[in-house]
Design an enzyme around this catalytic site. Sequence first.
Site, PDB file in Angstrom:
ATOM      1  N   ARG A  92       0.822  -1.200   0.000  1.00  0.00           N
ATOM      2  CA  ARG A  92       0.000   0.000   0.000  1.00  0.00           C
ATOM      3  C   ARG A  92       0.862   1.260   0.000  1.00  0.00           C
ATOM      4  O   ARG A  92       0.519   2.261  -0.629  1.00  0.00           O
ATOM      5  CB  ARG A  92      -0.943  -0.029   1.211  1.00  0.00           C
ATOM      6  CG  ARG A  92      -2.182   0.834   1.043  1.00  0.00           C
ATOM      7  CD  ARG A  92      -2.150   2.127   1.798  1.00  0.00           C
ATOM      8  NE  ARG A  92      -1.560   1.969   3.088  1.00  0.00           N
ATOM      9  CZ  ARG A  92      -0.680   2.839   3.572  1.00  0.00           C
ATOM     10  NH1 ARG A  92      -0.302   3.897   2.878  1.00  0.00           N
ATOM     11  NH2 ARG A  92      -0.143   2.641   4.766  1.00  0.00           N
ATOM     12  N   PHE A 131       8.623  11.350  -3.231  1.00  0.00           N
ATOM     13  CA  PHE A 131       8.112  12.611  -2.685  1.00  0.00           C
ATOM     14  C   PHE A 131       9.028  13.033  -1.556  1.00  0.00           C
ATOM     15  O   PHE A 131       9.025  12.413  -0.485  1.00  0.00           O
ATOM     16  CB  PHE A 131       6.685  12.372  -2.196  1.00  0.00           C
ATOM     17  CG  PHE A 131       5.931  13.583  -1.709  1.00  0.00           C
ATOM     18  CD1 PHE A 131       5.175  14.349  -2.586  1.00  0.00           C
ATOM     19  CD2 PHE A 131       5.936  13.916  -0.355  1.00  0.00           C
ATOM     20  CE1 PHE A 131       4.432  15.433  -2.127  1.00  0.00           C
ATOM     21  CE2 PHE A 131       5.201  14.997   0.106  1.00  0.00           C
ATOM     22  CZ  PHE A 131       4.445  15.753  -0.784  1.00  0.00           C
ATOM     23  N   LEU A 133       9.893  15.381   1.187  1.00  0.00           N
ATOM     24  CA  LEU A 133       9.526  16.454   2.108  1.00  0.00           C
ATOM     25  C   LEU A 133      10.305  16.343   3.414  1.00  0.00           C
ATOM     26  O   LEU A 133      10.980  17.272   3.834  1.00  0.00           O
ATOM     27  CB  LEU A 133       8.022  16.414   2.388  1.00  0.00           C
ATOM     28  CG  LEU A 133       7.487  17.453   3.377  1.00  0.00           C
ATOM     29  CD1 LEU A 133       7.670  18.871   2.833  1.00  0.00           C
ATOM     30  CD2 LEU A 133       6.013  17.183   3.701  1.00  0.00           C
ATOM     31  N   TRP A 164      13.913   9.289   4.886  1.00  0.00           N
ATOM     32  CA  TRP A 164      12.703   8.457   4.864  1.00  0.00           C
ATOM     33  C   TRP A 164      11.879   8.726   3.611  1.00  0.00           C
ATOM     34  O   TRP A 164      10.647   8.833   3.681  1.00  0.00           O
ATOM     35  CB  TRP A 164      11.863   8.637   6.129  1.00  0.00           C
ATOM     36  CG  TRP A 164      12.577   8.229   7.369  1.00  0.00           C
ATOM     37  CD1 TRP A 164      12.961   9.021   8.404  1.00  0.00           C
ATOM     38  CD2 TRP A 164      13.031   6.898   7.697  1.00  0.00           C
ATOM     39  NE1 TRP A 164      13.623   8.282   9.362  1.00  0.00           N
ATOM     40  CE2 TRP A 164      13.680   6.968   8.942  1.00  0.00           C
ATOM     41  CE3 TRP A 164      12.958   5.665   7.041  1.00  0.00           C
ATOM     42  CZ2 TRP A 164      14.252   5.860   9.562  1.00  0.00           C
ATOM     43  CZ3 TRP A 164      13.521   4.559   7.658  1.00  0.00           C
ATOM     44  CH2 TRP A 164      14.154   4.660   8.895  1.00  0.00           C
ATOM     45  N   ILE A 165      12.559   8.805   2.482  1.00  0.00           N
ATOM     46  CA  ILE A 165      11.880   9.090   1.218  1.00  0.00           C
ATOM     47  C   ILE A 165      11.601   7.775   0.503  1.00  0.00           C
ATOM     48  O   ILE A 165      12.523   7.117  -0.004  1.00  0.00           O
ATOM     49  CB  ILE A 165      12.719  10.046   0.349  1.00  0.00           C
ATOM     50  CG1 ILE A 165      13.105  11.288   1.158  1.00  0.00           C
ATOM     51  CG2 ILE A 165      11.937  10.407  -0.917  1.00  0.00           C
ATOM     52  CD1 ILE A 165      11.939  12.012   1.810  1.00  0.00           C
ATOM     53  N   ALA A 244      -2.638  10.821   1.176  1.00  0.00           N
ATOM     54  CA  ALA A 244      -1.973   9.630   1.698  1.00  0.00           C
ATOM     55  C   ALA A 244      -2.539   9.229   3.052  1.00  0.00           C
ATOM     56  O   ALA A 244      -2.737   8.041   3.341  1.00  0.00           O
ATOM     57  CB  ALA A 244      -0.472   9.872   1.806  1.00  0.00           C
ATOM     58  N   LEU A 340      -1.250 -16.911  18.503  1.00  0.00           N
ATOM     59  CA  LEU A 340      -0.328 -17.773  17.766  1.00  0.00           C
ATOM     60  C   LEU A 340       0.804 -18.321  18.640  1.00  0.00           C
ATOM     61  O   LEU A 340       1.545 -19.214  18.195  1.00  0.00           O
ATOM     62  CB  LEU A 340       0.275 -17.003  16.590  1.00  0.00           C
ATOM     63  CG  LEU A 340      -0.720 -16.494  15.546  1.00  0.00           C
ATOM     64  CD1 LEU A 340      -0.027 -15.537  14.587  1.00  0.00           C
ATOM     65  CD2 LEU A 340      -1.345 -17.640  14.773  1.00  0.00           C
ATOM     66  N   GLU A 365       3.269  10.241   7.671  1.00  0.00           N
ATOM     67  CA  GLU A 365       2.099  11.073   7.325  1.00  0.00           C
ATOM     68  C   GLU A 365       1.405  11.604   8.579  1.00  0.00           C
ATOM     69  O   GLU A 365       0.198  11.734   8.644  1.00  0.00           O
ATOM     70  CB  GLU A 365       1.076  10.321   6.451  1.00  0.00           C
ATOM     71  CG  GLU A 365       1.589   9.313   5.465  1.00  0.00           C
ATOM     72  CD  GLU A 365       2.535   9.895   4.421  1.00  0.00           C
ATOM     73  OE1 GLU A 365       2.896  11.080   4.523  1.00  0.00           O
ATOM     74  OE2 GLU A 365       2.914   9.157   3.504  1.00  0.00           O
ATOM     75  N   PHE A 385       0.559  23.122  19.219  1.00  0.00           N
ATOM     76  CA  PHE A 385       1.703  22.500  18.558  1.00  0.00           C
ATOM     77  C   PHE A 385       3.019  23.037  19.087  1.00  0.00           C
ATOM     78  O   PHE A 385       4.063  22.406  18.901  1.00  0.00           O
ATOM     79  CB  PHE A 385       1.631  22.745  17.044  1.00  0.00           C
ATOM     80  CG  PHE A 385       0.450  22.084  16.401  1.00  0.00           C
ATOM     81  CD1 PHE A 385       0.529  20.757  15.981  1.00  0.00           C
ATOM     82  CD2 PHE A 385      -0.735  22.760  16.215  1.00  0.00           C
ATOM     83  CE1 PHE A 385      -0.551  20.136  15.397  1.00  0.00           C
ATOM     84  CE2 PHE A 385      -1.830  22.157  15.623  1.00  0.00           C
ATOM     85  CZ  PHE A 385      -1.735  20.834  15.218  1.00  0.00           C
TER      86      PHE A 385
END
Length: 386
Positions: A92, A131, A133, A164-165, A244, A340, A365, A385
């Site tokens: 995904r 992407f 950023l 982390w692209i 996303a 399990l 994200e 924030f």
Amino acid sequence: MSDPSDLIDFDALLSAEERAVRDSVRSFVDSDIKAHIGQWYDKGVFPLEIVPELARLGLLGMHLEGYGCAGRSAVEYGLAGAELEAGDSGLRTFVSVQGSLAMGAIHKHGSQAQKAQWLPLMAAGEAIGCFGLTEPTAGSDPAAMTSYARRDGGDWVINGTKRWIGLASVAQIAIIWAQTDDGVRGFLVPTSTPGFTATPIEAKLSMRASIQCDVELVDVRLPADAVLPGAVGLSGPFSCLNEARYGIMWGAMGAARDSFEAALAYSKERLQFDKPLAGYQLTQQKLVNMALEINKGFLLALHLGRMKDAGRLAPEQISVGKLNNCREAIKIAREARTILGGNGITVDYSPLRHASNLESVRTYEGTDEVHTLIIGNKLTGIPAFR
């Protein structure tokens, strides 16, 4: 296709076309992914050979209109994302990085020439995008990015680092966000441009069947028309991130459902004290609690998907879906692993792999904390924030 966890006849809420999209992706995952994903995860590889099939199924930029994209609804996109993540979060994530982030940025903010050049190739899987950023010291606070693009005559010159692209080392085109004298702007950077270097991040404990990279940009020179004309300021990348984030609320529930199904099947077969684990009250309590949260999570995703298709979905509502469904999915995956027993720590069973992946999914994200503050701001009217 009935789901063992479906207690409320969820299919009755879907159209025939929506069910067909879901079922086609589920069939692909069942036939082409599940038998191999444990080994791909163990070896730390993403199977690029599946990209043509993802394109054939219309999954690349599937919610976008024109340029060879499928033009599917938000609900159809979400249902497909859930089935992909039932296979693995890395699947995904590939579709999200390619479609929601890279293609989404070009579709939303690019010129007609940029769209015509890249979107058909990307929809066909003939070009992969990334992407850029996040930076090493600018994750939740992208305004703190230090990558900078300066004008040099008619050109742009970019210097900076990204971290982390997703897909950067296999991409042909990168959407790079950088500070300029006029605020944050997005740039189309062919990855063959001198000064662009992508290095895969290895030895990961999560998202192992996926590609994330460090990116370095050293005097990367681009023509004037490399800039995305429709994006000025952080609203540009944020609009892509919201796409996303929306897909994540569905995907997380796909991972949760697959974890539940693995635990349910195992509990019916595994004998302990001369009867199946499923016959014990404590096991049934675990299964019931998991199924309840899966049903609620899918209902939330569907409701927000219907709102998105109606053009009424607000950013804080996306945060509700992302925060809740990631938080519940990781609880479900961990609980499924307990059923399990020791066998659950092997790659033969999916729950612990899903739980490990979801540690990343709940972080990228927007972390749990960031989405909590977004919702808190909506509730109180006070931004907390800083």
